[in-house]
Design a protein around this motif. Structure first.
Motif, PDB file in Angstrom:
ATOM      1  N   GLU A   1     -23.110 103.164  46.407  1.00 57.82           N
ATOM      2  CA  GLU A   1     -22.882 102.436  47.691  1.00 57.82           C
ATOM      3  C   GLU A   1     -24.253 102.158  48.597  1.00 57.82           C
ATOM      4  N   GLN A   2     -25.293 102.977  48.865  1.00 55.15           N
ATOM      5  CA  GLN A   2     -26.135 102.494  49.325  1.00 55.15           C
ATOM      6  C   GLN A   2     -26.765 101.985  48.643  1.00 55.15           C
ATOM      7  N   GLU A   3     -27.087 101.663  47.358  1.00 56.89           N
ATOM      8  CA  GLU A   3     -27.927 100.533  46.520  1.00 56.89           C
ATOM      9  C   GLU A   3     -27.369  99.473  46.551  1.00 56.89           C
ATOM     10  N   ILE A   4     -26.048  99.636  46.768  1.00 61.26           N
ATOM     11  CA  ILE A   4     -25.678  98.516  46.610  1.00 61.26           C
ATOM     12  C   ILE A   4     -24.794  97.458  47.474  1.00 61.26           C
ATOM     13  N   LEU A   5     -25.245  98.187  48.570  1.00 63.49           N
ATOM     14  CA  LEU A   5     -25.348  97.040  50.273  1.00 63.49           C
ATOM     15  C   LEU A   5     -27.017  96.455  50.011  1.00 63.49           C
ATOM     16  N   LYS A   6     -27.947  97.867  49.572  1.00 57.68           N
ATOM     17  CA  LYS A   6     -29.569  97.160  50.038  1.00 57.68           C
ATOM     18  C   LYS A   6     -29.790  96.469  49.275  1.00 57.68           C
ATOM     19  N   TYR A   7     -28.807  95.746  47.224  1.00 59.71           N
ATOM     20  CA  TYR A   7     -29.112  94.672  46.814  1.00 59.71           C
ATOM     21  C   TYR A   7     -28.772  93.553  47.611  1.00 59.71           C
ATOM     22  N   ASP A   8     -27.749  94.190  48.295  1.00 57.04           N
ATOM     23  CA  ASP A   8     -26.924  92.767  48.948  1.00 57.04           C
ATOM     24  C   ASP A   8     -27.683  91.829  49.825  1.00 57.04           C
ATOM     25  N   LEU A   9     -27.966  92.754  50.635  1.00 60.83           N
ATOM     26  CA  LEU A   9     -28.644  92.018  51.857  1.00 60.83           C
ATOM     27  C   LEU A   9     -29.953  91.749  51.638  1.00 60.83           C
ATOM     28  N   GLU A  10     -30.493  92.700  50.428  1.00 60.18           N
ATOM     29  CA  GLU A  10     -31.964  91.121  49.352  1.00 60.18           C
ATOM     30  C   GLU A  10     -31.471  89.969  49.005  1.00 60.18           C
ATOM     31  N   ILE A  11     -29.949  89.788  48.699  1.00 61.23           N
ATOM     32  CA  ILE A  11     -29.448  88.582  47.812  1.00 61.23           C
ATOM     33  C   ILE A  11     -29.505  87.651  49.497  1.00 61.23           C
ATOM     34  N   LYS A  12     -28.406  88.572  49.977  1.00 64.63           N
ATOM     35  CA  LYS A  12     -28.184  87.409  51.457  1.00 64.63           C
ATOM     36  C   LYS A  12     -28.987  87.003  52.011  1.00 64.63           C
ATOM     37  N   ALA A  13     -30.626  88.006  52.290  1.00 65.87           N
ATOM     38  CA  ALA A  13     -31.613  86.725  52.751  1.00 65.87           C
ATOM     39  C   ALA A  13     -32.371  86.412  51.813  1.00 65.87           C
ATOM     40  N   LEU A  14     -32.648  86.493  51.096  1.00 63.71           N
ATOM     41  CA  LEU A  14     -32.768  85.546  49.613  1.00 63.71           C
ATOM     42  C   LEU A  14     -32.816  84.054  49.315  1.00 63.71           C
TER      43      LEU A  14
ATOM     44  N   GLN B   1     -41.102  72.718  45.182  1.00 60.31           N
ATOM     45  CA  GLN B   1     -40.221  73.194  44.180  1.00 60.31           C
ATOM     46  C   GLN B   1     -41.317  74.708  43.232  1.00 60.31           C
ATOM     47  N   SER B   2     -41.849  74.835  43.167  1.00 66.67           N
ATOM     48  CA  SER B   2     -42.152  76.388  42.340  1.00 66.67           C
ATOM     49  C   SER B   2     -41.650  77.327  43.836  1.00 66.67           C
ATOM     50  N   LYS B   3     -41.405  77.219  45.035  1.00 66.06           N
ATOM     51  CA  LYS B   3     -41.363  77.865  45.810  1.00 66.06           C
ATOM     52  C   LYS B   3     -39.734  78.213  45.297  1.00 66.06           C
ATOM     53  N   LEU B   4     -38.867  76.998  45.787  1.00 62.29           N
ATOM     54  CA  LEU B   4     -37.267  77.058  44.702  1.00 62.29           C
ATOM     55  C   LEU B   4     -37.593  78.188  43.884  1.00 62.29           C
ATOM     56  N   THR B   5     -37.989  78.069  43.300  1.00 62.11           N
ATOM     57  CA  THR B   5     -37.675  78.947  41.423  1.00 62.11           C
ATOM     58  C   THR B   5     -38.306  79.968  41.795  1.00 62.11           C
ATOM     59  N   GLU B   6     -39.498  80.422  42.497  1.00 64.01           N
ATOM     60  CA  GLU B   6     -39.446  81.616  43.028  1.00 64.01           C
ATOM     61  C   GLU B   6     -38.769  82.576  43.752  1.00 64.01           C
ATOM     62  N   LEU B   7     -38.064  81.837  43.999  1.00 64.41           N
ATOM     63  CA  LEU B   7     -36.552  82.537  45.031  1.00 64.41           C
ATOM     64  C   LEU B   7     -35.774  82.487  44.217  1.00 64.41           C
ATOM     65  N   ASN B   8     -35.720  81.548  43.504  1.00 69.60           N
ATOM     66  CA  ASN B   8     -34.540  82.148  42.342  1.00 69.60           C
ATOM     67  C   ASN B   8     -34.545  83.468  41.850  1.00 69.60           C
ATOM     68  N   ALA B   9     -35.241  83.424  41.162  1.00 70.21           N
ATOM     69  CA  ALA B   9     -36.072  84.380  39.910  1.00 70.21           C
ATOM     70  C   ALA B   9     -36.406  85.666  40.746  1.00 70.21           C
ATOM     71  N   GLU B  10     -35.763  85.638  42.072  1.00 65.53           N
ATOM     72  CA  GLU B  10     -35.601  87.572  43.141  1.00 65.53           C
ATOM     73  C   GLU B  10     -34.144  87.223  43.112  1.00 65.53           C
ATOM     74  N   VAL B  11     -33.750  87.032  43.475  1.00 65.07           N
ATOM     75  CA  VAL B  11     -31.887  86.236  43.651  1.00 65.07           C
ATOM     76  C   VAL B  11     -31.476  86.615  42.130  1.00 65.07           C
ATOM     77  N   LYS B  12     -32.034  86.069  40.841  1.00 61.08           N
ATOM     78  CA  LYS B  12     -31.567  86.730  39.947  1.00 61.08           C
ATOM     79  C   LYS B  12     -32.165  88.387  39.186  1.00 61.08           C
ATOM     80  N   LYS B  13     -33.048  88.522  39.843  1.00 60.10           N
ATOM     81  CA  LYS B  13     -33.486  89.825  39.370  1.00 60.10           C
ATOM     82  C   LYS B  13     -32.279  90.957  40.819  1.00 60.10           C
ATOM     83  N   SER B  14     -32.573  90.354  41.794  1.00 61.66           N
ATOM     84  CA  SER B  14     -31.678  91.114  42.495  1.00 61.66           C
ATOM     85  C   SER B  14     -29.676  91.806  42.158  1.00 61.66           C
ATOM     86  N   PHE B  15     -29.488  90.213  42.140  1.00 59.51           N
ATOM     87  CA  PHE B  15     -28.207  90.316  40.234  1.00 59.51           C
ATOM     88  C   PHE B  15     -27.808  91.428  39.694  1.00 59.51           C
TER      89      PHE B  15
END
Length: 228
Positions: free
Chosen positions: A12-25, A36-50
Motif C-alpha cells: 500500500e505504501q509503495e502504491i501510494l508513492k508511485y501514484d503520487l509520483e505519477i500525479k506530479a509528473l 519536445q525532448s523535455k516532454l519525451t523525458e517526462l513521458n519516459a518517467e511516467v511509463k516507468k512509474s506506471f
C-alpha cells in the motif's frame, strides 16, 4: 498473519508513492511548453512509474488470492480494484496532459516562426517564466512526496518495532509453556511413584492381616480342639 499484514502495508505504501509520483509528473507534462525532448523525458518517467505501480498492484492481488479467510480476501480484492481504477484515471489524465502540452509546444513553435525579434524576446521571457514556475512546482511536488515517504518509512519502522516486541512476547510465553510442561511431567512421575507405593503398602497389609488371621485360627484350634 502478522507477516502478511506487513507485506500488505508495504504494498500500500509503495502504491501510494508511485501514484503520487505519477500525479506530479502528469502535472509537469500538463505545464510543459517545450522543448519536445523535455516532454519525451517526462513521458519516459511516467511509463516507468506506471510499470512499478502495476507490478505492486499485481503483488497485492496475489497476496489477496493467498488469504485463507474469505473476508480478508474480499477486502484486499476491493483495494486492488480501487487502485486499478485510480491507475486508469491517471492514464486518462496523462493522455490529456500530453495533448495539452503538444498544443502548447505547437503554438510556441508557430509563434516563434511568425513573430519578429520582439516577439521572440517576449516568447523567451514567457518560456523562462514558465520554466521557473514549472521548476517551482516540481520542487514543491518533490518536497511533498519526500514528506509522504518519510511518514510511510516511520510507520514501517513502528510496525517492525511492534512485530519485534510481539515476537519476544511469544518467545517468553513459549519458554513458560516449556517450564510448565516439565513441571507437569515431574508431577506425573511422582503420582505414578506414589500409586505404586500405595499398591505395595496395600499388599503388605493384606499379607500381614492374612498372617494374623492364620495365627489366631491356629491358636483357637489348639485351645478348642487340642485332640485334632
Amino acid at each position: 498473519m502478522a507477516t502478511t499484514d506487513v507485506h500488505v502495508r508495504i504494498c500500500e505504501q509503495e502504491i501510494l508513492k508511485y501514484d503520487l509520483e505519477i500525479k506530479a509528473l502528469i502535472q509537469d507534462i500538463n505545464e510543459c511548453t517545450g522543448p519536445q525532448s523535455k516532454l519525451t523525458e517526462l513521458n519516459a518517467e511516467v511509463k516507468k512509474s506506471f510499470q512499478n505501480l502495476r507490478l505492486r498492484i499485481q503483488d497485492l492481488e496475489q497476496t489477496a488470492m493467498e488469504q485463507d479467510k474469505e473476508s480478508d480476501k474480499q477486502v484486499l480484492i476491493s483495494q486492488v480494484e480501487g487502485h486499478r481504477k485510480q491507475m486508469l484515471s491517471n492514464q486518462t489524465a496523462w493522455r490529456k496532459a500530453n495533448l495539452t502540452s503538444k498544443l502548447s509546444i505547437d503554438n510556441m513553435e508557430k509563434q516563434a516562426l511568425l513573430g519578429g525579434a520582439d516577439s521572440a524576446a517576449r516568447q523567451r521571457k514567457m518560456t523562462k517564466e514558465g520554466m521557473a514556475q514549472t521548476t517551482s512546482d516540481i520542487t514543491e511536488n518533490l518536497m511533498s512526496i519526500s514528506r509522504m515517504m518519510a511518514q510511510q518509512v516511520q510507520q514501517s519502522e513502528d510496525t517492525m518495532t511492534s512485530l519485534a516486541t510481539s515476537s519476544r512476547t511469544i518467545q517468553e510465553t513459549n519458554e513458560e509453556f516449556k517450564t510448565m510442561t516439565g513441571t507437569i511431567q515431574l508431577g506425573r512421575k511422582l503420582i505414578t511413584k506414589y500409586n505404586r507405593r500405595e499398591l505395595t503398602d496395600k499388599l503388605l497389609i493384606f499379607l500381614a492381616l492374612a498372617l494374623f488371621l492364620a495365627t489366631v485360627l491356629y491358636i483357637l484350634k489348639k485351645r478348642l480342639f487340642p485332640f485334632l
